[in-house]
Design an enzyme around this catalytic site. Structure first.
Site, PDB file in Angstrom:
ATOM      1  N   ARG A  30      49.179   9.508  12.891  1.00 23.83           N
ATOM      2  CA  ARG A  30      48.124   8.978  12.012  1.00 23.83           C
ATOM      3  C   ARG A  30      48.006   9.653  10.656  1.00 23.83           C
ATOM      4  NH1 ARG A  30      43.393   9.295  16.184  1.00 23.83           N
ATOM      5  NH2 ARG A  30      44.741  11.007  16.796  1.00 23.83           N
ATOM      6  N   ARG A  39      49.485   0.618  12.900  1.00 20.82           N
ATOM      7  CA  ARG A  39      48.378   0.682  13.866  1.00 20.82           C
ATOM      8  C   ARG A  39      47.222  -0.241  13.494  1.00 20.82           C
ATOM      9  NH1 ARG A  39      45.878   1.419  16.729  1.00 20.82           N
ATOM     10  NH2 ARG A  39      44.940   3.414  17.326  1.00 20.82           N
ATOM     11  N   ASP A  75      54.115   8.409  24.732  1.00 19.18           N
ATOM     12  CA  ASP A  75      53.077   9.394  25.036  1.00 19.18           C
ATOM     13  C   ASP A  75      53.398  10.043  26.373  1.00 19.18           C
ATOM     14  OD1 ASP A  75      50.260  10.198  23.898  1.00 19.18           O
ATOM     15  OD2 ASP A  75      50.121  10.228  26.078  1.00 19.18           O
ATOM     16  N   TYR A 150      45.409  15.443  33.297  1.00 19.96           N
ATOM     17  CA  TYR A 150      44.812  14.201  32.790  1.00 19.96           C
ATOM     18  C   TYR A 150      44.424  13.274  33.938  1.00 19.96           C
ATOM     19  CZ  TYR A 150      45.706  15.398  27.960  1.00 19.96           C
ATOM     20  OH  TYR A 150      45.678  16.018  26.738  1.00 19.96           O
TER      21      TYR A 150
HETATM   22  O1  CP3 Z   1      55.492  12.073  17.021  1.00 22.37           O
HETATM   23  C1  CP3 Z   1      55.545  12.441  18.212  1.00 22.37           C
HETATM   24  O2  CP3 Z   1      55.415  13.633  18.551  1.00 22.37           O
HETATM   25  C2  CP3 Z   1      55.906  11.431  19.266  1.00 22.37           C
HETATM   26  C3  CP3 Z   1      54.881  10.821  20.009  1.00 22.37           C
HETATM   27  C4  CP3 Z   1      53.863  11.608  20.850  1.00 22.37           C
HETATM   28  C5  CP3 Z   1      52.509  11.178  20.963  1.00 22.37           C
HETATM   29  N1  CP3 Z   1      51.914  11.960  21.895  1.00 22.37           N
HETATM   30  C6  CP3 Z   1      51.926  10.044  20.229  1.00 22.37           C
HETATM   31  C7  CP3 Z   1      50.463   9.858  20.218  1.00 22.37           C
HETATM   32  C8  CP3 Z   1      54.020  12.722  21.681  1.00 22.37           C
HETATM   33  C9  CP3 Z   1      55.249  13.612  21.889  1.00 22.37           C
HETATM   34  C10 CP3 Z   1      52.777  12.932  22.343  1.00 22.37           C
HETATM   35  C11 CP3 Z   1      52.572  13.987  23.341  1.00 22.37           C
HETATM   36  C12 CP3 Z   1      51.239  14.172  23.931  1.00 22.37           C
HETATM   37  N2  CP3 Z   1      50.283  13.217  24.231  1.00 22.37           N
HETATM   38  C13 CP3 Z   1      50.749  15.418  24.380  1.00 22.37           C
HETATM   39  C14 CP3 Z   1      51.519  16.720  24.338  1.00 22.37           C
HETATM   40  C15 CP3 Z   1      51.458  17.356  23.010  1.00 22.37           C
HETATM   41  C16 CP3 Z   1      50.147  17.997  22.682  1.00 22.37           C
HETATM   42  O3  CP3 Z   1      49.561  17.554  21.685  1.00 22.37           O
HETATM   43  O4  CP3 Z   1      49.754  18.933  23.363  1.00 22.37           O
HETATM   44  C17 CP3 Z   1      49.469  15.204  24.899  1.00 22.37           C
HETATM   45  C18 CP3 Z   1      48.547  16.260  25.488  1.00 22.37           C
HETATM   46  C19 CP3 Z   1      49.197  13.809  24.812  1.00 22.37           C
HETATM   47  C20 CP3 Z   1      47.992  13.065  25.304  1.00 22.37           C
HETATM   48  C21 CP3 Z   1      47.328  12.327  24.217  1.00 22.37           C
HETATM   49  N3  CP3 Z   1      47.790  11.146  23.665  1.00 22.37           N
HETATM   50  C22 CP3 Z   1      46.145  12.677  23.526  1.00 22.37           C
HETATM   51  C23 CP3 Z   1      45.325  13.906  23.809  1.00 22.37           C
HETATM   52  C24 CP3 Z   1      45.925  11.664  22.559  1.00 22.37           C
HETATM   53  C25 CP3 Z   1      44.783  11.540  21.602  1.00 22.37           C
HETATM   54  C26 CP3 Z   1      44.965  12.583  20.565  1.00 22.37           C
HETATM   55  C27 CP3 Z   1      44.492  12.194  19.212  1.00 22.37           C
HETATM   56  O5  CP3 Z   1      45.216  12.572  18.274  1.00 22.37           O
HETATM   57  O6  CP3 Z   1      43.460  11.547  19.072  1.00 22.37           O
HETATM   58  C28 CP3 Z   1      46.974  10.743  22.645  1.00 22.37           C
HETATM   59  C29 CP3 Z   1      47.175   9.547  21.789  1.00 22.37           C
HETATM   60  C30 CP3 Z   1      48.348   9.616  20.875  1.00 22.37           C
HETATM   61  N4  CP3 Z   1      49.602   9.940  21.281  1.00 22.37           N
HETATM   62  C31 CP3 Z   1      48.370   9.301  19.483  1.00 22.37           C
HETATM   63  C32 CP3 Z   1      49.701   9.439  19.077  1.00 22.37           C
HETATM   64  C33 CP3 Z   1      50.274   9.165  17.711  1.00 22.37           C
HETATM   65  C34 CP3 Z   1      47.196   8.830  18.633  1.00 22.37           C
HETATM   66  C35 CP3 Z   1      46.977   7.383  18.977  1.00 22.37           C
HETATM   67  C36 CP3 Z   1      46.668   6.475  17.838  1.00 22.37           C
HETATM   68  O7  CP3 Z   1      47.578   6.079  17.076  1.00 22.37           O
HETATM   69  O8  CP3 Z   1      45.505   6.066  17.738  1.00 22.37           O
END
Ligand code: CP3
Length: 340
Positions: A30, A39, A75, A150
């Site tokens: 984002r 998005r 994700d 989770y």
């Molecule tokens: O660019 C990249 O790294 C590739 C894609 C990726 C995402 N999530 C996209 C995403 C990867 C590798 C992840 C890993 C992930 N997801 C982790 C491990 C890394 C870390 O941060 O510790 C975890 C714990 C998650 C679980 C998760 N997914 C959370 C906590 C959230 C919300 C976080 C937020 O920023 O609000 C997500 C959603 C998510 N995953 C988004 C993205 C780009 C935001 C969603 C959106 O576009 O609205």
């Protein structure tokens, strides 16, 4: 066709490429206006299910910054599709029916990744095509404990009360849950490799919720199995355990090719802990991207210099990039790391 840029894979193998390679955890996301434009049209879930769009957003930060590796857009929680659990992204993940009792665990159906996660494999194939061998593609999954947290907490958590209660009060149930999750993850990563990823990263984002002794007793055996089985595929495995200062001594026991380091420990100290014969990845504080340019540059240079003490070093942040980051700061960071 051979990869045009092998600096990341060279560093993973303990070689010293001409410049320190860099990629950024959560580099597709984002903080990029071109990601937000996509998005605005589709939900996060839909995006994850659309291989063409996954490929496009995976490529966006490569085009913009010239990073040395791409990470698959998906994700760590998409794997729930192979477990019969439902998650919604608000954007924070919410699991409708948290898994807390033996009956809840029995209700899950731990299936074959191939039967449920084909859309992720299709995204891998699409990303590889879109990247056209410019840079390697990293596949990933959550570590067994982070994935389980989770499921059991029902989303993010501060105290991790439910999952720790399960581990302490019902260790057999906790062990059964982690074992089943690990089996799915092994299968899932094998599928990602078959679909074409060039490396894998395992995210243990929440391991520090456990004390080191509890981590060793309840969690480490499952992570050890995952790393051991995944290593057999012949692509480099990066293990990122957040809460390094306390858990690095356990992470180093595992056979991962690269150990991801967060910013809770100086990189030089982390290298002493894991040993100079290991390859490390990290560890700039993501909020350093908000510092004045000169300060950002000094911090990045110090990390590149510290990384020279290890067998190999992949530059990265110590955790995911903030959505509020100015993309111009990332561009500066890449320039500094490549020039250092
Ligand atoms: O660019 C990249 O790294 C590739 C894609 C990726 C995402 N999530 C996209 C995403 C990867 C590798 C992840 C890993 C992930 N997801 C982790 C491990 C890394 C870390 O941060 O510790 C975890 C714990 C998650 C679980 C998760 N997914 C959370 C906590 C959230 C919300 C976080 C937020 O920023 O609000 C997500 C959603 C998510 N995953 C988004 C993205 C780009 C935001 C969603 C959106 O576009 O609205």
């Amino acid at each position: 066709m051979a990869l045009a840029n092998t600096t990341f894979l060279d560093a993973c193998a303990g070689r010293r490429p001409a410049h320190t390679p860099i990629w950024v955890m959560r580099q597709a996301g984002r903080y990029l206006p071109e990601y937000r434009a996509i998005r605005a049209k589709v939900s996060f879930e839909e995006l994850c299910h659309r291989p063409d769009l996954c490929a496009e957003v995976t490529r966006q930060p490569i085009d913009r910054f010239g990073l040395d590796a791409a990470i698959l857009f998906s994700d760590i929680l998409t794997v729930f599709d192979a477990m019969g659990a439902k998650v919604e992204f608000t954007p924070a993940p919410v699991v409708a029916e948290p898994v807390r009792s033996a009956a809840d665990v029995d209700r899950l159906r731990f299936g074959r990744a191939d039967d449920h996660l084909g859309y992720v494999y299709d995204a891998v194939t699409a990303c590889k095509k879109e990247l056209d061998d410019r840079v390697p593609l990293i596949g990933f999954c959550g570590a067994p404990f982070t994935t389980a947290s989770y499921l059991v907490e029902g989303g993010g958590s501060k105290e991790f009360m439910h999952i720790k209660r399960m581990a302490f009060a019902e260790p057999a149930l906790f062990g059964r849950l982690l074992e089943s999750i690990t089996t799915v993850l092994v299968d899932y990563l094998a599928g990602q490799v078959r679909a074409g990823v060039d490396a894998l990263q395992i995210f243990e984002s929440w391991g520090a919720a456990m004390s080191p002794a509890d981590y060793r007793e309840h969690v480490l055996p499952h992570l050890r199995r995952l790393v051991g089985e995944v290593k057999q595929h012949g692509v480099p495995v990066i293990l990122f355990v957040r809460g390094n200062a306390s858990l690095l001594e356990q992470a180093r026991e595992l056979d991962a090719d690269v150990l991801g380091i967060d910013w809770s420990i100086e990189l030089s100290r982390a290298i002493e802990v894991v040993g100079r014969d290991r390859v490390v990845q990290g560890n700039l504080d993501p909020i350093a991207l908000f510092a004045p340019p000169k300060q950002l540059e000094a911090r990045a240079r110090a990390i590149v210099a510290a990384g020279r003490e290890a067998r190999g070093h992949v530059f990265n942040l110590g955790h995911g990039i903030s959505r509020h980051t100015d993309p111009a700061a990332v561009a500066r960071l890449v320039e500094v790391v490549h020039g250092a």
